[in-house]
Write a protein that holds these residues in place. Structure first.
Motif, PDB file in Angstrom:
ATOM      1  N   ALA A   1      74.803 -96.963  14.075  1.00 14.14           N
ATOM      2  CA  ALA A   1      75.956 -97.768  14.496  1.00 14.14           C
ATOM      3  C   ALA A   1      76.249 -97.570  15.983  1.00 14.14           C
ATOM      4  CB  ALA A   1      77.182 -97.421  13.659  1.00 14.14           C
ATOM      5  N   THR A   2      76.135 -96.349  16.455  1.00 10.11           N
ATOM      6  CA  THR A   2      76.402 -96.047  17.858  1.00 10.11           C
ATOM      7  C   THR A   2      75.354 -96.678  18.769  1.00 10.11           C
ATOM      8  OG1 THR A   2      77.515 -93.974  17.300  1.00 10.11           O
ATOM      9  CG2 THR A   2      76.631 -94.170  19.540  1.00 10.11           C
ATOM     10  N   LEU A   3      74.095 -96.527  18.421  1.00  3.66           N
ATOM     11  CA  LEU A   3      73.025 -96.994  19.305  1.00  3.66           C
ATOM     12  C   LEU A   3      72.841 -98.507  19.288  1.00  3.66           C
ATOM     13  CD1 LEU A   3      70.306 -94.218  18.901  1.00  3.66           C
ATOM     14  CD2 LEU A   3      72.119 -94.421  20.620  1.00  3.66           C
ATOM     15  N   LYS A   4      73.166 -99.165  18.188  1.00  2.00           N
ATOM     16  CA  LYS A   4      72.921-100.616  18.139  1.00  2.00           C
ATOM     17  C   LYS A   4      73.960-101.397  18.934  1.00  2.00           C
ATOM     18  CE  LYS A   4      75.255-102.118  13.973  1.00  2.00           C
ATOM     19  NZ  LYS A   4      75.178-102.794  12.712  1.00  2.00           N
ATOM     20  N   ASP A   5      75.137-100.853  19.130  1.00  2.00           N
ATOM     21  CA  ASP A   5      76.208-101.526  19.862  1.00  2.00           C
ATOM     22  C   ASP A   5      76.169-101.122  21.339  1.00  2.00           C
ATOM     23  OD1 ASP A   5      78.787-102.991  20.141  1.00  2.00           O
ATOM     24  OD2 ASP A   5      79.518-100.965  20.580  1.00  2.00           O
ATOM     25  N   PRO A   6      76.023-102.079  22.259  1.00  2.00           N
ATOM     26  CA  PRO A   6      75.910-101.728  23.681  1.00  2.00           C
ATOM     27  C   PRO A   6      77.079-100.905  24.215  1.00  2.00           C
ATOM     28  CG  PRO A   6      75.417-104.054  23.351  1.00  2.00           C
ATOM     29  CD  PRO A   6      75.920-103.519  22.038  1.00  2.00           C
ATOM     30  N   LEU A   7      78.298-101.242  23.821  1.00  2.00           N
ATOM     31  CA  LEU A   7      79.457-100.497  24.313  1.00  2.00           C
ATOM     32  C   LEU A   7      79.433 -99.058  23.803  1.00  2.00           C
ATOM     33  CD1 LEU A   7      82.097-100.445  25.890  1.00  2.00           C
ATOM     34  CD2 LEU A   7      83.237-101.335  23.854  1.00  2.00           C
ATOM     35  N   SER A   8      79.204 -98.885  22.510  1.00  2.00           N
ATOM     36  CA  SER A   8      79.137 -97.533  21.936  1.00  2.00           C
ATOM     37  C   SER A   8      77.972 -96.741  22.527  1.00  2.00           C
ATOM     38  CB  SER A   8      78.977 -97.603  20.415  1.00  2.00           C
ATOM     39  OG  SER A   8      80.080 -98.216  19.831  1.00  2.00           O
ATOM     40  N   ARG A   9      76.838 -97.420  22.709  1.00  2.00           N
ATOM     41  CA  ARG A   9      75.658 -96.764  23.283  1.00  2.00           C
ATOM     42  C   ARG A   9      75.947 -96.288  24.704  1.00  2.00           C
ATOM     43  NH1 ARG A   9      72.166-100.537  22.164  1.00  2.00           N
ATOM     44  NH2 ARG A   9      72.070-101.578  24.169  1.00  2.00           N
ATOM     45  N   ALA A  10      76.617 -97.118  25.501  1.00  2.00           N
ATOM     46  CA  ALA A  10      76.964 -96.733  26.874  1.00  2.00           C
ATOM     47  C   ALA A  10      77.900 -95.531  26.878  1.00  2.00           C
ATOM     48  CB  ALA A  10      77.596 -97.912  27.607  1.00  2.00           C
ATOM     49  N   GLN A  11      78.902 -95.563  26.016  1.00  2.00           N
ATOM     50  CA  GLN A  11      79.830 -94.435  25.926  1.00  2.00           C
ATOM     51  C   GLN A  11      79.099 -93.167  25.501  1.00  2.00           C
ATOM     52  OE1 GLN A  11      82.506 -96.434  23.196  1.00  2.00           O
ATOM     53  NE2 GLN A  11      84.098 -96.554  24.762  1.00  2.00           N
TER      54      GLN A  11
ATOM     55  N   LYS B   1      77.487-110.041  29.041  1.00  2.00           N
ATOM     56  CA  LYS B   1      76.088-109.833  29.438  1.00  2.00           C
ATOM     57  C   LYS B   1      75.982-109.282  30.850  1.00  2.00           C
ATOM     58  CE  LYS B   1      74.016-113.150  26.305  1.00  2.00           C
ATOM     59  NZ  LYS B   1      73.354-114.427  26.118  1.00  2.00           N
ATOM     60  N   VAL B   2      76.870-109.707  31.743  1.00  2.00           N
ATOM     61  CA  VAL B   2      76.879-109.176  33.111  1.00  2.00           C
ATOM     62  C   VAL B   2      77.179-107.675  33.079  1.00  2.00           C
ATOM     63  CG1 VAL B   2      78.176-109.184  35.295  1.00  2.00           C
ATOM     64  CG2 VAL B   2      77.433-111.344  34.268  1.00  2.00           C
ATOM     65  N   GLN B   3      78.157-107.273  32.279  1.00  2.00           N
ATOM     66  CA  GLN B   3      78.507-105.850  32.185  1.00  2.00           C
ATOM     67  C   GLN B   3      77.360-105.044  31.581  1.00  2.00           C
ATOM     68  OE1 GLN B   3      81.222-104.686  33.722  1.00  2.00           O
ATOM     69  NE2 GLN B   3      81.604-106.828  34.244  1.00  2.00           N
ATOM     70  N   ILE B   4      76.696-105.608  30.575  1.00  2.00           N
ATOM     71  CA  ILE B   4      75.562-104.924  29.942  1.00  2.00           C
ATOM     72  C   ILE B   4      74.436-104.735  30.953  1.00  2.00           C
ATOM     73  CG2 ILE B   4      73.723-105.205  28.224  1.00  2.00           C
ATOM     74  CD1 ILE B   4      75.853-106.428  26.354  1.00  2.00           C
TER      75      ILE B   4
ATOM     76  N   GLU C   1      67.167 -88.641  20.016  1.00  2.00           N
ATOM     77  CA  GLU C   1      66.147 -87.732  19.476  1.00  2.00           C
ATOM     78  C   GLU C   1      65.981 -87.946  17.976  1.00  2.00           C
ATOM     79  OE1 GLU C   1      66.951 -84.053  22.628  1.00  2.00           O
ATOM     80  OE2 GLU C   1      68.037 -84.120  20.721  1.00  2.00           O
ATOM     81  N   LEU C   2      67.094 -88.130  17.292  1.00  2.00           N
ATOM     82  CA  LEU C   2      67.076 -88.351  15.848  1.00  2.00           C
ATOM     83  C   LEU C   2      66.176 -89.532  15.488  1.00  2.00           C
ATOM     84  CD1 LEU C   2      68.315 -87.717  13.011  1.00  2.00           C
ATOM     85  CD2 LEU C   2      70.099 -89.372  13.595  1.00  2.00           C
ATOM     86  N   PHE C   3      66.274 -90.613  16.275  1.00  2.00           N
ATOM     87  CA  PHE C   3      65.481 -91.808  16.004  1.00  2.00           C
ATOM     88  C   PHE C   3      64.141 -91.812  16.741  1.00  2.00           C
ATOM     89  CE2 PHE C   3      69.705 -93.136  14.745  1.00  2.00           C
ATOM     90  CZ  PHE C   3      69.446 -93.810  13.567  1.00  2.00           C
ATOM     91  N   GLY C   4      63.848 -90.728  17.485  1.00  2.00           N
ATOM     92  CA  GLY C   4      62.578 -90.648  18.204  1.00  2.00           C
ATOM     93  C   GLY C   4      62.464 -91.687  19.302  1.00  2.00           C
ATOM     94  N   LEU C   5      63.586 -91.958  19.971  1.00  2.00           N
ATOM     95  CA  LEU C   5      63.614 -92.960  21.028  1.00  2.00           C
ATOM     96  C   LEU C   5      63.983 -92.319  22.360  1.00  2.00           C
ATOM     97  CD1 LEU C   5      65.588 -95.688  19.046  1.00  2.00           C
ATOM     98  CD2 LEU C   5      63.156 -95.759  19.652  1.00  2.00           C
ATOM     99  N   PRO C   6      63.548 -92.904  23.453  1.00  2.00           N
ATOM    100  CA  PRO C   6      63.943 -92.358  24.758  1.00  2.00           C
ATOM    101  C   PRO C   6      65.438 -92.556  24.989  1.00  2.00           C
ATOM    102  CG  PRO C   6      62.761 -94.426  25.050  1.00  2.00           C
ATOM    103  CD  PRO C   6      62.690 -94.079  23.578  1.00  2.00           C
ATOM    104  N   THR C   7      66.057 -91.633  25.693  1.00  2.00           N
ATOM    105  CA  THR C   7      67.474 -91.750  26.022  1.00  2.00           C
ATOM    106  C   THR C   7      67.600 -92.770  27.138  1.00  2.00           C
ATOM    107  OG1 THR C   7      67.812 -89.449  25.414  1.00  2.00           O
ATOM    108  CG2 THR C   7      69.553 -90.474  26.706  1.00  2.00           C
ATOM    109  N   ASP C   8      67.778 -94.013  26.731  1.00  2.00           N
ATOM    110  CA  ASP C   8      67.801 -95.117  27.680  1.00  2.00           C
ATOM    111  C   ASP C   8      68.723 -96.197  27.143  1.00  2.00           C
ATOM    112  OD1 ASP C   8      67.264 -97.077  29.570  1.00  2.00           O
ATOM    113  OD2 ASP C   8      65.098 -96.978  29.343  1.00  2.00           O
ATOM    114  N   PHE C   9      69.551 -96.755  28.010  1.00  2.00           N
ATOM    115  CA  PHE C   9      70.458 -97.823  27.591  1.00  2.00           C
ATOM    116  C   PHE C   9      69.682 -99.047  27.133  1.00  2.00           C
ATOM    117  CE2 PHE C   9      73.200-101.508  28.393  1.00  2.00           C
ATOM    118  CZ  PHE C   9      74.274-101.158  27.592  1.00  2.00           C
ATOM    119  N   ARG C  10      68.561 -99.298  27.803  1.00  2.00           N
ATOM    120  CA  ARG C  10      67.718-100.444  27.422  1.00  2.00           C
ATOM    121  C   ARG C  10      66.932-100.041  26.181  1.00  2.00           C
ATOM    122  NH1 ARG C  10      66.510-100.378  33.343  1.00  2.00           N
ATOM    123  NH2 ARG C  10      67.811-102.012  34.200  1.00  2.00           N
ATOM    124  N   LEU C  11      67.421-100.440  25.059  1.00  2.00           N
ATOM    125  CA  LEU C  11      66.875 -99.989  23.784  1.00  2.00           C
ATOM    126  C   LEU C  11      66.254-101.167  23.055  1.00  2.00           C
ATOM    127  CD1 LEU C  11      66.980 -97.239  22.307  1.00  2.00           C
ATOM    128  CD2 LEU C  11      69.042 -98.019  21.205  1.00  2.00           C
TER     129      LEU C  11
END
Length: 178
Positions: free
Chosen positions: A64-74, A132-135, A10-20
């Motif tokens: 930092a959280t959203l740009k990293d796939p692992l952090s974003r998933a968590q 990449k498979v895990q992502i 919400e802060l960045f005005g983006l949909p809550t979606d892993f595919r960012l």
């Protein structure tokens, strides 16, 4: 200033979606930084300076959280009420664990390889493909709110944690070899 009750998406005005869209995230990050950067508030009251600092910190943490796939998933799992306990990482996938043992053995033998630079490059490529498979799996699983899918997403996160650590160790050896 910012609404501190918003989640990072919400802060960045983006949909809550892993595919960012990471380019869009970076653009919005820069836009937010222009607004909240503490230097803009150098001549303001102490309260405004403090709010600017807190806002800048929130923006930096969110980015930092959203740009990293692992952090974003968590983070997404946390929004869905599930926490990935990073301290007690474990996976029940025995074939994955065997692969990790083999990859670690390969890593430990790199320095003695006939062509260490080529061997480390191949290993980094193998690990990168596994990440990449895990992502890709996370992108599918995190669209769901079903317990089974969220459990599988946690499993992917645990696997990514293993793979990221191994990748970092391999990169360190690559740097030594150069």
């Amino acid at each position: 200033m910012l609404d501190f009750s918003q989640n990072y998406f919400e802060l960045f005005g983006l949909p809550t979606d892993f595919r960012l869209d990471l380019d869009e995230l970076a653009l919005r990050y820069r836009d937010l930084q222009k607004v909240v950067h503490p230097d803009r508030y150098a001549n303001s009251s102490e309260q405004e300076k403090r709010m600017a600092m807190q806002s800048a910190t929130l923006v930096n943490e969110g980015f930092a959280t959203l740009k990293d796939p692992l952090s974003r998933a968590q983070y997404i799992l946390g929004l869905k009420g599930r926490k990935a306990d990073v301290e007690s990482l474990t996976t029940s996938d025995s074939s994955f664990l065997m692969e990790q043992i083999e990859l670690r053995e390969t890593l430990s033998e790199i320095r003695d390889a006939q062509d260490p630079a080529e061997s480390i490059g191949e290993l980094l490529d193998t690990i990168g493909k596994a990440i990449k498979v895990q992502i890709a799996q996370l992108a599918i699983l995190l669209e769901s709110s079903m317990e089974k899918d969220l459990d599988e997403a946690l499993e992917c996160i645990y696997k990514m944690q293993f793979l990221n650590k191994l990748h970092a160790e391999a990169e360190a050896i690559e740097a030594e070899l150069e």
